[in-house]
Design a protein around this motif. Structure first.
Motif, PDB file in Angstrom:
ATOM      1  N   LEU A  44     -26.476 -58.836   7.742  1.00 50.73           N
ATOM      2  CA  LEU A  44     -27.455 -59.773   7.301  1.00 50.73           C
ATOM      3  C   LEU A  44     -28.669 -59.784   8.090  1.00 50.73           C
ATOM      4  O   LEU A  44     -29.573 -60.304   7.656  1.00 50.73           O
ATOM      5  CB  LEU A  44     -26.595 -61.121   7.333  1.00 50.73           C
ATOM      6  CG  LEU A  44     -25.504 -61.565   6.447  1.00 50.73           C
ATOM      7  CD1 LEU A  44     -24.762 -62.562   6.535  1.00 50.73           C
ATOM      8  CD2 LEU A  44     -26.268 -61.536   5.005  1.00 50.73           C
ATOM      9  N   LYS A  45     -28.366 -59.700   9.428  1.00 49.08           N
ATOM     10  CA  LYS A  45     -29.562 -59.655  10.299  1.00 49.08           C
ATOM     11  C   LYS A  45     -30.510 -58.378   9.984  1.00 49.08           C
ATOM     12  O   LYS A  45     -31.878 -58.676  10.160  1.00 49.08           O
ATOM     13  CB  LYS A  45     -29.244 -59.624  11.843  1.00 49.08           C
ATOM     14  CG  LYS A  45     -28.816 -60.842  12.517  1.00 49.08           C
ATOM     15  CD  LYS A  45     -28.704 -60.592  13.963  1.00 49.08           C
ATOM     16  CE  LYS A  45     -28.115 -61.899  14.695  1.00 49.08           C
ATOM     17  NZ  LYS A  45     -27.275 -61.600  15.604  1.00 49.08           N
ATOM     18  N   THR A  46     -30.090 -57.230   9.707  1.00 49.78           N
ATOM     19  CA  THR A  46     -31.103 -56.357   9.432  1.00 49.78           C
ATOM     20  C   THR A  46     -31.711 -56.498   8.121  1.00 49.78           C
ATOM     21  O   THR A  46     -33.095 -56.234   8.101  1.00 49.78           O
ATOM     22  CB  THR A  46     -30.008 -54.840   9.241  1.00 49.78           C
ATOM     23  OG1 THR A  46     -29.221 -54.858  10.432  1.00 49.78           O
ATOM     24  CG2 THR A  46     -30.910 -53.745   9.072  1.00 49.78           C
ATOM     25  N   LEU A  47     -31.033 -57.090   7.142  1.00 49.25           N
ATOM     26  CA  LEU A  47     -31.627 -57.363   5.917  1.00 49.25           C
ATOM     27  C   LEU A  47     -32.553 -58.373   5.881  1.00 49.25           C
ATOM     28  O   LEU A  47     -33.794 -58.194   5.452  1.00 49.25           O
ATOM     29  CB  LEU A  47     -30.711 -57.800   4.762  1.00 49.25           C
ATOM     30  CG  LEU A  47     -29.689 -56.572   4.235  1.00 49.25           C
ATOM     31  CD1 LEU A  47     -28.789 -57.272   3.351  1.00 49.25           C
ATOM     32  CD2 LEU A  47     -30.527 -55.475   3.489  1.00 49.25           C
ATOM     33  N   LEU A  51     -36.870 -57.969   5.329  1.00 51.34           N
ATOM     34  CA  LEU A  51     -37.475 -58.638   4.106  1.00 51.34           C
ATOM     35  C   LEU A  51     -38.366 -59.369   4.811  1.00 51.34           C
ATOM     36  O   LEU A  51     -39.599 -59.451   4.191  1.00 51.34           O
ATOM     37  CB  LEU A  51     -36.226 -59.704   3.914  1.00 51.34           C
ATOM     38  CG  LEU A  51     -36.592 -60.843   2.624  1.00 51.34           C
ATOM     39  CD1 LEU A  51     -36.850 -59.845   1.409  1.00 51.34           C
ATOM     40  CD2 LEU A  51     -35.385 -61.454   2.362  1.00 51.34           C
ATOM     41  N   LEU A  52     -38.404 -59.987   5.879  1.00 51.30           N
ATOM     42  CA  LEU A  52     -39.736 -60.618   6.659  1.00 51.30           C
ATOM     43  C   LEU A  52     -40.658 -59.887   6.925  1.00 51.30           C
ATOM     44  O   LEU A  52     -41.746 -60.341   6.691  1.00 51.30           O
ATOM     45  CB  LEU A  52     -38.986 -61.319   7.782  1.00 51.30           C
ATOM     46  CG  LEU A  52     -38.011 -62.619   7.679  1.00 51.30           C
ATOM     47  CD1 LEU A  52     -37.666 -63.345   9.002  1.00 51.30           C
ATOM     48  CD2 LEU A  52     -38.642 -63.692   6.928  1.00 51.30           C
ATOM     49  N   ASN A  53     -40.351 -58.506   7.398  1.00 51.29           N
ATOM     50  CA  ASN A  53     -41.380 -57.598   7.663  1.00 51.29           C
ATOM     51  C   ASN A  53     -42.160 -57.514   6.089  1.00 51.29           C
ATOM     52  O   ASN A  53     -43.413 -57.368   6.328  1.00 51.29           O
ATOM     53  CB  ASN A  53     -40.567 -56.400   8.175  1.00 51.29           C
ATOM     54  CG  ASN A  53     -41.141 -55.860   9.437  1.00 51.29           C
ATOM     55  OD1 ASN A  53     -42.514 -56.169   9.624  1.00 51.29           O
ATOM     56  ND2 ASN A  53     -40.667 -55.024  10.206  1.00 51.29           N
ATOM     57  N   PRO A  60     -44.234 -60.722  -1.661  1.00 51.90           N
ATOM     58  CA  PRO A  60     -42.817 -60.759  -2.260  1.00 51.90           C
ATOM     59  C   PRO A  60     -42.645 -59.652  -3.191  1.00 51.90           C
ATOM     60  O   PRO A  60     -41.732 -58.858  -3.360  1.00 51.90           O
ATOM     61  CB  PRO A  60     -42.775 -61.879  -3.171  1.00 51.90           C
ATOM     62  CG  PRO A  60     -44.196 -62.733  -2.773  1.00 51.90           C
ATOM     63  CD  PRO A  60     -44.655 -62.155  -2.091  1.00 51.90           C
ATOM     64  N   ASP A  61     -44.212 -58.917  -3.658  1.00 50.56           N
ATOM     65  CA  ASP A  61     -44.226 -57.957  -4.587  1.00 50.56           C
ATOM     66  C   ASP A  61     -43.482 -56.759  -3.894  1.00 50.56           C
ATOM     67  O   ASP A  61     -42.753 -55.990  -4.412  1.00 50.56           O
ATOM     68  CB  ASP A  61     -45.615 -57.907  -5.036  1.00 50.56           C
ATOM     69  CG  ASP A  61     -45.611 -57.383  -6.394  1.00 50.56           C
ATOM     70  OD1 ASP A  61     -44.849 -57.995  -7.363  1.00 50.56           O
ATOM     71  OD2 ASP A  61     -46.224 -56.633  -7.015  1.00 50.56           O
ATOM     72  N   CYS A  67     -36.225 -54.510  -1.213  1.00 54.77           N
ATOM     73  CA  CYS A  67     -35.046 -55.200  -1.466  1.00 54.77           C
ATOM     74  C   CYS A  67     -34.087 -54.017  -2.394  1.00 54.77           C
ATOM     75  O   CYS A  67     -33.331 -53.668  -2.078  1.00 54.77           O
ATOM     76  CB  CYS A  67     -34.873 -56.392  -2.100  1.00 54.77           C
ATOM     77  SG  CYS A  67     -35.075 -57.789  -1.007  1.00 54.77           S
ATOM     78  N   SER A  68     -34.953 -53.537  -3.372  1.00 56.71           N
ATOM     79  CA  SER A  68     -34.265 -52.760  -4.334  1.00 56.71           C
ATOM     80  C   SER A  68     -33.778 -51.512  -3.833  1.00 56.71           C
ATOM     81  O   SER A  68     -32.889 -50.777  -4.138  1.00 56.71           O
ATOM     82  CB  SER A  68     -35.002 -52.763  -5.789  1.00 56.71           C
ATOM     83  OG  SER A  68     -36.234 -52.057  -5.245  1.00 56.71           O
ATOM     84  N   LYS A  69     -34.872 -50.958  -3.010  1.00 64.67           N
ATOM     85  CA  LYS A  69     -34.820 -49.657  -2.544  1.00 64.67           C
ATOM     86  C   LYS A  69     -33.717 -49.630  -1.300  1.00 64.67           C
ATOM     87  O   LYS A  69     -32.955 -48.698  -0.961  1.00 64.67           O
ATOM     88  CB  LYS A  69     -36.014 -48.757  -2.572  1.00 64.67           C
ATOM     89  CG  LYS A  69     -36.549 -48.562  -3.604  1.00 64.67           C
ATOM     90  CD  LYS A  69     -37.456 -47.440  -3.578  1.00 64.67           C
ATOM     91  CE  LYS A  69     -38.448 -47.341  -4.731  1.00 64.67           C
ATOM     92  NZ  LYS A  69     -39.652 -48.099  -4.703  1.00 64.67           N
ATOM     93  N   LYS A  70     -33.983 -50.613  -0.489  1.00 67.85           N
ATOM     94  CA  LYS A  70     -33.623 -50.440   1.020  1.00 67.85           C
ATOM     95  C   LYS A  70     -32.429 -50.995   1.231  1.00 67.85           C
ATOM     96  O   LYS A  70     -31.497 -50.596   2.217  1.00 67.85           O
ATOM     97  CB  LYS A  70     -34.636 -50.955   1.972  1.00 67.85           C
ATOM     98  CG  LYS A  70     -35.859 -49.901   2.466  1.00 67.85           C
ATOM     99  CD  LYS A  70     -36.355 -50.171   3.733  1.00 67.85           C
ATOM    100  CE  LYS A  70     -36.910 -49.276   4.474  1.00 67.85           C
ATOM    101  NZ  LYS A  70     -37.771 -49.728   5.615  1.00 67.85           N
TER     102      LYS A  70
END
Ligand code: HEC
Length: 197
Positions: A44-47, A51-53, A60-61, A67-70
């Motif tokens: 969760l921390k890694t994601l 995400l924030l980065n 968001p784009d 999100c979809s690839k990583k």
């Protein structure tokens, strides 16, 4: 007599291949919890960091791409680092790869039932016996936060380009329409009996 031995033989045969849930021994629970919590928090921390980065860098784009690839790659990475199988799962999934199996459904139902009666358990544990081997599962619930609504909120309030992009990447997406505080799903960590040390 013949019939009986046939039944016994059939029972043994099926007994070897069936998978079923069994009682989690009470003395094992603290260790399951310790490993499960550490492993799910790591994911969760890694994601969240990624995400924030991505949101800061490209909005968001671009974050959707991340999100979809990583998400899957990062999950695999943490699986390799820790040695435990991990999955994010929910009834309303966006990525079909995150569809729950029947044991995960049981865990999701456990949280949904608890929430209906106004509680939010911190975790759920399961023991699954397959071919005489036991695998423990730790489930950590995840709630929707303000940040998540950018991509999981009411589509009529979301960026139209983003909505389009998500639809293209995930034509069967169900992971929209959430509100802050909603139960989103679980992180599932599997811990084989022999690794519970
Ligand atoms: C930038 C867009 C974006 C944001 C912000 C976002 N997500 Fe997602 N989310 C996605 C995409 C795309 C997927 C599908 C890819 C995957 O498997 O991760 C996904 C998948 C998931 C999944 C896996 C289950 C499924 O539906 O496939 C969970 C759980 C999840 N998101 C929870 C959250 C939570 C909680 C937040 C807020 C902390 C959040 N997301 C923020 C885009 C986003």
């Amino acid at each position: 007599m013949k019939k009986l031995s046939f039944l016994v033989a059939a029972g043994l045969l099926f007994g070897c291949t069936t998978t079923q849930t069994v009682q989690v021994p009470q003395e094992k629970e603290p260790k399951i919890k310790e490993i499960g919590e550490a492993t799910s928090m790591k994911l969760l921390k890694t994601l969240r960091g990624e995400l924030l980065n991505a949101m800061q860098q490209g909005g968001p784009d671009q974050a959707t791409e991340v999100c979809s690839k990583k998400a899957m790659t990062l999950t695999k990475q943490i699986e390799n680092e820790t040695g435990y199988s991990i999955k994010r799962t929910t009834f309303k999934y966006r990525n079909p790869a995150n569809k729950p199996d029947k044991y995960e459904e049981e865990a999701l139902n456990y949280f949904e039932e608890a929430i209906k009666s106004g509680k939010m358990p911190a975790y759920y544990v399961q023991a699954i016996k397959e071919n005489n081997k036991i695998v423990y599962r730790y489930y950590k619930p995840q709630k929707v936060e303000g940040l998540c609504l950018t991509c999981h909120g009411d589509p009529s309030l979301m960026d139209p380009n983003l909505v389009k992009k998500i639809k293209t990447l995930y034509p069967t997406d169900m992971a929209v329409g959430y509100k802050e505080g909603d139960f989103r799903g679980v992180v599932r960590v599997s811990i084989p009996e022999d690794k519970l040390k």
